[in-house]
Design an enzyme around this catalytic site. Structure first.
Site, PDB file in Angstrom:
ATOM      1  N   GLU A  35     -64.944   0.880  29.314  1.00  0.00           N
ATOM      2  CA  GLU A  35     -65.115  -0.519  28.879  1.00  0.00           C
ATOM      3  C   GLU A  35     -65.766  -0.620  27.496  1.00  0.00           C
ATOM      4  OE1 GLU A  35     -65.695   0.653  31.870  1.00  0.00           O
ATOM      5  OE2 GLU A  35     -65.179  -0.803  33.420  1.00  0.00           O
ATOM      6  N   HIS A  37     -65.086   1.403  24.873  1.00  0.00           N
ATOM      7  CA  HIS A  37     -63.947   1.476  23.944  1.00  0.00           C
ATOM      8  C   HIS A  37     -63.121   0.187  24.015  1.00  0.00           C
ATOM      9  CE1 HIS A  37     -64.503   5.871  25.020  1.00  0.00           C
ATOM     10  NE2 HIS A  37     -64.568   5.919  23.706  1.00  0.00           N
ATOM     11  N   GLN A  61     -65.970  18.536  15.269  1.00  0.00           N
ATOM     12  CA  GLN A  61     -67.288  17.928  15.488  1.00  0.00           C
ATOM     13  C   GLN A  61     -68.030  18.526  16.683  1.00  0.00           C
ATOM     14  OE1 GLN A  61     -65.407  13.901  16.068  1.00  0.00           O
ATOM     15  NE2 GLN A  61     -67.009  13.633  17.574  1.00  0.00           N
ATOM     16  N   GLU A 148     -72.016   0.828  18.924  1.00  0.00           N
ATOM     17  CA  GLU A 148     -73.428   0.960  18.517  1.00  0.00           C
ATOM     18  C   GLU A 148     -74.172   1.989  19.358  1.00  0.00           C
ATOM     19  OE1 GLU A 148     -74.891  -3.058  18.544  1.00  0.00           O
ATOM     20  OE2 GLU A 148     -73.867  -3.536  16.649  1.00  0.00           O
ATOM     21  N   LYS A 149     -73.566   2.477  20.431  1.00  0.00           N
ATOM     22  CA  LYS A 149     -74.239   3.548  21.198  1.00  0.00           C
ATOM     23  C   LYS A 149     -74.412   4.784  20.310  1.00  0.00           C
ATOM     24  CE  LYS A 149     -72.409   6.038  24.584  1.00  0.00           C
ATOM     25  NZ  LYS A 149     -72.724   7.463  24.227  1.00  0.00           N
ATOM     26  N   GLN A 153     -73.977   7.772  14.077  1.00  0.00           N
ATOM     27  CA  GLN A 153     -72.598   7.884  13.590  1.00  0.00           C
ATOM     28  C   GLN A 153     -72.189   6.613  12.836  1.00  0.00           C
ATOM     29  OE1 GLN A 153     -69.119   9.544  15.858  1.00  0.00           O
ATOM     30  NE2 GLN A 153     -68.748   7.407  16.361  1.00  0.00           N
TER      31      GLN A 153
END
Ligand code: PAF
Length: 286
Positions: A35, A37, A61, A148-149, A153
């Site tokens: 949810e 994404h 990465q 924003e989690k 990044q």
């Protein structure tokens, strides 16, 4: 909705949309969509005429002992979620399409990428910046959406776009949480039932820290210490970091003031999870 695997196919389609005067949004992902994404895709669908979702587990990465091979993948389920949310095209390349033989050009950002997650994942942000700048060059979107989690990044990508004059607007979308507070993450799938329970310690610490700041605490050390104590109370949790930083520079702060980010990374068993809160604190008038 289209599913394509090559750079040329994306370019052809975007060129066609551009010739029709349509705007394009990009949602870069590594798949196994949830949810969180979905909220990025929904934001892009709302704000752009066409939405491209990239699904690519980016090898550059991941460090040598990280979970690249184990990272969960489910393209069928991802396609259904993208379709129902209104995406127009999924770009799902093979690693060789993104990193052909002889590939040797990387995008790197100094300073900001050494802090927080960069301390225990030293090559991570070089890989992220490389793949994201490639995706930007492949899709050439008007806007790109990030959660924003992954606050570090998001800050790094905003900086990269500014420093490199990339004409794309970067949009951050709020953390989406489970009903009990755990931040949604593709990696939550690694957790056993007892680890899933233990993982609640992250949001518990985040909410406690956020409440202290809301209540007026301005000493970063006190908030970090209180949050650290909470996390330590959970036997299955091992702290990577608990830090209060300036969001622009990712440098630690002593006084909670300005645009601040309080970020944590905690291992629950073998699974490394992150969470954060971000606030803008105005200086109290004398
Ligand atoms: O946040 C992610 O899922 C990845 O780091 C990203 C931005 C898709 C780059 O691989």
């Amino acid at each position: 909705m289209m599913l394509v695997h090559t750079v040329n196919e994306v370019r052809e389609q975007v060129k066609k949309w551009r010739s029709e005067g349509l705007s394009v949004g990009l949602v870069p992902t590594m798949g196994f969509l949830h949810e969180g994404h979905q909220s990025l895709i929904a934001a892009s669908v709302k704000e752009n005429d066409r939405t491209v979702v990239s699904i690519f587990v980016n090898p550059t990465q991941f460090g040598p002992n990280e979970d690249f091979e184990a990272y969960p993948r489910d393209i069928k389920k991802d396609m259904a979620l993208c379709d129902e949310t209104g995406a127009d095209l999924i770009f799902n390349p093979e690693p060789e399409e993104m990193y052909p033989d002889g590939f040797c050009t990387y995008t790197n950002i100094t300073g900001m990428s050494d802090a927080l997650c960069g301390k225990s994942r030293p090559i991570h942000f070089k890989g992220v910046c490389t793949v994201v700048s490639k995706l930007f060059n492949i899709v050439c979107p008007d806007m790109a959406y990030f959660g924003e989690k992954d606050a570090q990044q998001l800050a790094i990508i905003k900086r990269m776009v500014k420093d490199m004059n990339i004409p794309i607007e970067i949009k951050g979308c709020p953390i989406v949480r489970e009903a009990d507070g755990l931040a949604k993450s593709s990696r939550n799938t690694y957790l056993s039932a007892s680890e899933r329970e233990a993982a609640l310690i992250l949001s518990k610490a985040i909410f406690a820290g956020r409440d202290m700041v809301k209540a007026g605490e301005r000493d970063a050390k006190k908030v970090v210490e209180a949050m650290t104590e909470i996390i330590k109370s959970e036997p299955l949790a091992a702290i990577d970091y608990v830090e209060m930083v300036d969001v622009e520079t990712m440098q630690s702060i002593d006084v909670i003031e300005g645009n601040i980010l309080c970020a944590i990374a905690v291992k629950i068993g073998k699974t490394r999870l992150i969470d954060n809160f971000n606030d803008i604190i105005h200086q109290a008038s004398p």
